[in-house]
Design a protein around this motif. Structure first.
Motif, short mmCIF file in Angstrom:
data_model
loop_
_atom_site.label_atom_id
_atom_site.label_comp_id
_atom_site.label_asym_id
_atom_site.label_seq_id
_atom_site.Cartn_x
_atom_site.Cartn_y
_atom_site.Cartn_z
N ALA A 149 35.80 -10.46 92.46
CA ALA A 149 36.38 -10.71 91.32
C ALA A 149 37.78 -10.92 91.17
O ALA A 149 38.52 -11.71 90.60
CB ALA A 149 35.96 -9.71 90.03
N ARG A 150 38.65 -9.90 91.96
CA ARG A 150 39.90 -9.85 92.16
C ARG A 150 40.30 -11.40 92.66
O ARG A 150 41.30 -11.92 92.44
CB ARG A 150 40.46 -8.72 93.09
CG ARG A 150 41.73 -8.62 93.31
CD ARG A 150 42.36 -7.63 94.08
NE ARG A 150 42.22 -6.40 93.66
CZ ARG A 150 43.23 -5.73 93.30
NH1 ARG A 150 44.33 -6.05 93.49
NH2 ARG A 150 43.18 -4.37 92.86
N LYS A 151 39.51 -11.77 93.95
CA LYS A 151 39.90 -12.88 94.52
C LYS A 151 39.98 -14.20 93.81
O LYS A 151 40.66 -14.93 93.75
CB LYS A 151 39.21 -12.83 95.94
CG LYS A 151 39.42 -14.08 96.81
CD LYS A 151 38.65 -14.19 98.11
CE LYS A 151 39.18 -14.93 99.01
NZ LYS A 151 39.09 -14.70 100.35
N ALA A 152 38.87 -14.37 92.84
CA ALA A 152 38.57 -15.31 92.10
C ALA A 152 39.62 -15.35 91.07
O ALA A 152 40.15 -16.48 90.64
CB ALA A 152 37.15 -15.22 91.34
N SER A 164 53.80 -5.35 85.16
CA SER A 164 53.35 -6.62 86.36
C SER A 164 52.09 -6.83 86.16
O SER A 164 51.56 -7.04 85.02
CB SER A 164 53.91 -5.92 87.60
OG SER A 164 53.48 -6.98 88.89
N ALA A 165 51.23 -6.68 87.38
CA ALA A 165 49.68 -7.00 87.25
C ALA A 165 48.98 -6.24 88.42
O ALA A 165 49.56 -6.29 89.46
CB ALA A 165 49.28 -8.39 87.18
N ALA A 166 47.96 -5.82 88.22
CA ALA A 166 46.77 -5.30 89.23
C ALA A 166 47.00 -5.99 90.64
O ALA A 166 47.06 -5.38 91.73
CB ALA A 166 45.84 -4.60 88.79
N PRO A 167 46.78 -7.26 90.52
CA PRO A 167 46.59 -8.06 91.73
C PRO A 167 47.97 -8.18 92.56
O PRO A 167 47.94 -8.41 93.76
CB PRO A 167 46.11 -9.64 91.24
CG PRO A 167 45.51 -9.18 90.05
CD PRO A 167 46.37 -8.12 89.55
N ARG A 169 51.05 -1.86 86.56
CA ARG A 169 50.30 -2.97 87.04
C ARG A 169 48.90 -2.81 86.38
O ARG A 169 47.79 -2.28 87.07
CB ARG A 169 50.14 -2.98 88.63
CG ARG A 169 51.38 -3.03 89.26
CD ARG A 169 51.24 -2.65 90.81
NE ARG A 169 52.44 -3.17 91.58
CZ ARG A 169 52.66 -2.44 92.69
NH1 ARG A 169 51.90 -1.52 93.12
NH2 ARG A 169 53.77 -2.82 93.32
N PRO A 170 48.70 -3.44 85.37
CA PRO A 170 47.47 -3.33 84.59
C PRO A 170 46.65 -4.64 85.19
O PRO A 170 47.15 -5.62 85.58
CB PRO A 170 47.66 -3.47 83.31
CG PRO A 170 49.08 -4.58 83.34
CD PRO A 170 49.75 -4.07 84.55
N PRO A 171 45.21 -4.22 84.95
CA PRO A 171 44.24 -5.64 85.11
C PRO A 171 44.18 -6.20 83.91
O PRO A 171 45.20 -6.43 83.17
CB PRO A 171 42.82 -4.72 85.57
CG PRO A 171 43.07 -3.63 84.61
CD PRO A 171 44.54 -3.09 84.45
N LYS A 172 43.29 -6.84 83.71
CA LYS A 172 43.02 -7.60 82.26
C LYS A 172 43.44 -6.75 81.06
O LYS A 172 43.17 -5.66 80.81
CB LYS A 172 41.59 -7.81 82.14
CG LYS A 172 41.33 -8.82 80.95
CD LYS A 172 39.54 -9.11 80.62
CE LYS A 172 39.69 -9.93 79.24
NZ LYS A 172 38.36 -10.18 79.11
N LEU A 173 44.36 -7.34 80.31
CA LEU A 173 44.91 -6.82 79.11
C LEU A 173 43.91 -7.20 77.83
O LEU A 173 43.83 -8.46 77.71
CB LEU A 173 46.32 -7.51 78.75
CG LEU A 173 47.17 -6.72 80.00
CD1 LEU A 173 48.71 -7.55 79.75
CD2 LEU A 173 47.39 -5.31 79.72
N SER A 190 39.04 -1.16 88.52
CA SER A 190 40.22 -1.47 87.44
C SER A 190 39.87 -2.85 86.80
O SER A 190 39.97 -4.09 87.49
CB SER A 190 41.54 -1.71 88.07
OG SER A 190 42.05 -0.72 88.68
N ARG A 191 39.51 -2.84 85.42
CA ARG A 191 38.86 -4.02 84.89
C ARG A 191 39.80 -4.33 83.56
O ARG A 191 39.87 -5.42 83.55
CB ARG A 191 37.26 -4.16 84.77
CG ARG A 191 36.46 -3.68 85.95
CD ARG A 191 35.07 -4.28 85.57
NE ARG A 191 34.47 -4.44 86.88
CZ ARG A 191 33.59 -3.17 87.29
NH1 ARG A 191 33.56 -2.00 86.80
NH2 ARG A 191 33.15 -3.35 88.36
#
Length: 163
Positions: free
Chosen positions: A76-79, A58-61, A109-113, A133-134
């Motif tokens: 950054a998460r919001k943007a 899935s994804a972190a957000p 749920r990863p952030p940027k891959l 988590s970046r």
């Protein structure tokens, strides 16, 4: 590769398996419901074949915001969430469908891959997300997915992962 538009082919692919791992996702910023729709086909095939264990990306957000997350990370998460809103909505619907299913699912749920190497060194939080988590490599996400197959604490849970 299994033609996911063919329910019989998907069912044949999952038959007799102990677990199914899925890295399905859109190839563009427009999701078109691909994660929800195609994961639904996989779940239907698994239920028909009596296969219980499913680990998806899935994804972190899509998961909860970590307690104590620094302001810069929240902004950054919001943007990023605004730019990729369609993709995250599709993944959220996929996770909601998993919750309604009979499978023993885990949503990673990863952030940027990134395309980095497999290091085997990363942070995971069952039911949450690592603070700040970046990024994480696709190879390390795959490594974590394999490790989560036999982790009873991760069943029917989201698992945040990051360096």
């Amino acid at each position: 590769a299994v033609p996911l538009d063919d329910p019989a082919a998907v069912r044949a692919a999952v038959a007799g398996r102990d677990a199914v791992l899925s890295g399905l996702g859109s190839r563009s910023r427009k999701a078109d419901g691909v994660a929800e729709r195609l994961t639904g086909r996989i779940v239907d095939a698994m239920e028909a074949e009596g296969v219980r264990r499913l680990v998806v990306v899935s994804a972190a957000p899509v998961g909860p915001i970590p307690a104590g997350e620094p302001l810069v990370d929240r902004l950054a998460r919001k943007a990023i969430g605004a730019v990729l809103a369609d993709l995250y909505a599709d993944l959220a619907r996929m996770e909601a469908a998993l919750e309604r299913s009979a499978t023993d699912w885990t949503s990673v749920r990863p952030p940027k891959l990134t395309d980095g190497p497999c290091t085997g060194v990363y942070r995971t939080v069952v039911g949450g997300a690592p603070v700040s988590s970046r990024s994480i490599s696709r190879a390390d996400v795959a490594h974590a997915m394999l490790g989560l197959i036999d982790d009873p604490a991760a069943v029917r849970q989201g698992v945040g992962i990051a360096y």
